[in-house]
Design a protein around this motif. Structure first.
Motif, mmCIF file in Angstrom:
data_model
loop_
_atom_site.group_PDB
_atom_site.id
_atom_site.type_symbol
_atom_site.label_atom_id
_atom_site.label_comp_id
_atom_site.label_asym_id
_atom_site.label_seq_id
_atom_site.Cartn_x
_atom_site.Cartn_y
_atom_site.Cartn_z
ATOM 1 N N GLN A 138 -2.542 3.432 -5.972
ATOM 2 C CA GLN A 138 -3.191 4.043 -4.466
ATOM 3 C C GLN A 138 -2.771 5.455 -4.516
ATOM 4 O OE1 GLN A 138 -2.273 1.650 -1.020
ATOM 5 N NE2 GLN A 138 -4.223 0.358 -1.287
ATOM 6 N N GLN A 180 3.697 7.654 4.245
ATOM 7 C CA GLN A 180 3.225 8.515 5.615
ATOM 8 C C GLN A 180 4.548 8.296 6.267
ATOM 9 O OE1 GLN A 180 -0.279 7.824 7.806
ATOM 10 N NE2 GLN A 180 -1.272 6.881 6.134
ATOM 11 N N ARG A 212 0.235 -6.891 -4.614
ATOM 12 C CA ARG A 212 -0.343 -7.910 -3.830
ATOM 13 C C ARG A 212 -0.155 -9.160 -4.420
ATOM 14 N NH1 ARG A 212 -4.668 -5.145 -0.141
ATOM 15 N NH2 ARG A 212 -3.605 -3.100 -0.074
ATOM 16 N N HIS A 220 0.965 -1.297 -0.176
ATOM 17 C CA HIS A 220 -0.032 0.100 -0.059
ATOM 18 C C HIS A 220 0.758 0.944 -0.156
ATOM 19 C CE1 HIS A 220 -0.161 -0.577 4.732
ATOM 20 N NE2 HIS A 220 0.882 -0.600 4.109
ATOM 21 N N THR A 247 -4.817 3.242 12.024
ATOM 22 C CA THR A 247 -5.878 4.657 12.192
ATOM 23 C C THR A 247 -6.757 4.160 13.393
ATOM 24 O OG1 THR A 247 -7.242 3.889 10.461
ATOM 25 C CG2 THR A 247 -5.857 5.830 10.127
ATOM 26 N N SER A 282 0.752 3.512 2.425
ATOM 27 C CA SER A 282 0.866 3.837 3.798
ATOM 28 C C SER A 282 2.104 3.968 4.115
ATOM 29 C CB SER A 282 -0.105 3.251 4.567
ATOM 30 O OG SER A 282 -1.424 3.092 4.122
ATOM 31 N N GLY A 308 -10.225 3.715 2.323
ATOM 32 C CA GLY A 308 -10.233 3.571 4.029
ATOM 33 C C GLY A 308 -9.654 5.040 4.399
ATOM 34 N N GLU A 365 -2.443 7.841 -1.214
ATOM 35 C CA GLU A 365 -2.664 7.920 0.280
ATOM 36 C C GLU A 365 -2.811 9.568 0.376
ATOM 37 O OE1 GLU A 365 -2.112 5.106 1.751
ATOM 38 O OE2 GLU A 365 -1.993 5.765 4.016
ATOM 39 N N ALA A 415 -5.498 10.173 7.992
ATOM 40 C CA ALA A 415 -4.979 9.779 6.913
ATOM 41 C C ALA A 415 -6.128 8.934 6.192
ATOM 42 C CB ALA A 415 -4.183 8.687 7.226
ATOM 43 N N PHE A 416 -5.920 8.808 4.796
ATOM 44 C CA PHE A 416 -6.776 8.090 4.035
ATOM 45 C C PHE A 416 -5.869 7.549 2.847
ATOM 46 C CE2 PHE A 416 -6.958 12.510 2.530
ATOM 47 C CZ PHE A 416 -6.601 12.241 1.182
#
Ligand code: DAH
Length: 329
Positions: A207, A172, A193, A167, A250, A169, A274, A209, A297-298
């Protein structure tokens, strides 16, 4: 025999005047100069002559041979040059060849659009590497070593410590380790994945983020930002909902769905992202004091978002490079 030779020369001359291309020249060569041609036949006959006759005939026969050969060579050269010239001839009246102009792939177009909406909402853009450490991808995001949430994101491991990120993330983590708050950024990119490939899932996708860390960030701001985004992207009449959810990084967490109604098919809710408030543990992991700062965060899947917008029902078509599909965008 001398008469026959004179006749042959006349015939040769008359045929030469009719030669206009390499094909008729070749016919001429076969008739006169090949191994079974007229001139070779004369030489066969010549062998049978008496020495006296040979003296007379020999001379004109040799003359005929050199004459026909040199005429042939000259013609050949000229016709070949002509042919070359005609091949390089440019017909300026022909219509031009259409040039194929490429365009951005639908995914790139979607990313560009998403970036531009978030830029308008005050976000900057950061990118991280696709090969990531296990630490950034999982551990720093509060996925402990044996946490079952890791099972949902099986990936391709480079070795024990490095993997293809599952991902965006981990970007971040990179950002918060490098910069002091306030931080307001989106982080687009490819993720991977280890999943069975089907109409719904692929081993590679994209994605975006999002992260906002400051002193007084609220969940209401998170909602407001995402609603503003979703309306700009899908149109103001888009139907959406938030559902509670779980992500290790989160707390609390939610998912946002939009209503998807493909033409002629039954409508349903489609999960697009998410989100949640950054878990205090994550802030601690990057050296930000959770007593002083809060963040939201998303993360959203790009393929899904694009598929929803353009009514595409099979994710694989986005990676097939089939021009019949790509040319539509
Ligand atoms: N990284 C999550 C995933 O790939 C998506 C996500 C959920 C990102 C919540 C976030 C978030 O930043 O707050 O499934």
């Amino acid at each position: 025999m001398i008469d026959k030779i004179t006749e042959a020369r006349k015939e040769f001359d008359s045929l030469v005047s009719k030669v206009h291309d390499l094909k008729s020249l070749e016919e001429l060569r076969l008739k006169f100069l090949s191994r079974k041609g007229i001139i070779q036949n004369f030489f066969e006959e010549f062998k049978k002559l008496s020495p006296d006759e040979k003296r007379n005939v020999g001379k004109i026969l040799n003359e005929l041979k050199t004459y026909t050969q040199s005429v042939f060579e000259e013609l050949k050269e000229r016709l070949e040059a002509q042919k070359k010239k005609s091949e390089s001839f440019v017909d300026v009246t022909l219509p031009g060849r259409e040039r194929q102009i490429g365009s951005k792939h639908l995914i790139t177009q979607t990313l560009d659009e998403i970036k531009s909406i978030f830029k308008g909402l005050g976000f900057s853009v950061y990118e991280g590497p696709e090969v990531e450490s296990d630490y950034n991808n999982f551990e720093a995001l509060n996925f402990p070593e044996d946490h079952p949430a890791r099972d949902m994101q099986d990936t391709f491991f480079i070795n024990d410590k490095f993997l293809l990120r599952t991902h965006t993330s981990p970007v971040q983590i990179r950002l918060m380790s490098q910069k002091k708050p306030p931080i307001r950024a989106i982080m687009p990119g490819k993720v991977f994945r280890n999943e069975a490939i089907s109409a719904k899932s692929y081993c590679l996708f994209h994605q975006v983020e999002g992260l906002y860390v400051d002193k007084d960030v609220t969940f209401a701001e998170l909602k407001g930002t995402l609603v503003s985004f979703i309306k700009q992207y899908f149109g103001h009449d888009v139907k959406y909902r938030f559902r509670t959810s779980f992500f290790p990084f989160t707390e609390p967490s939610a998912e946002m769905d939009v209503w998807w109604q493909p033409k002629g098919k039954e409508g349903r809710w489609l999960e697009v992202l998410g989100c949640g408030m950054v878990d205090p543990n994550v802030l601690k992991n990057v050296g930000i004091d959770p007593e002083e700062y809060v963040g939201y965060a998303f993360g959203m899947g790009i393929e899904r978002t694009a598929m929803r917008k353009y009514g595409i029902d099979d994710i694989r078509i986005l990676f097939d490079s089939d021009l019949r599909f790509l040319n539509q965008f």
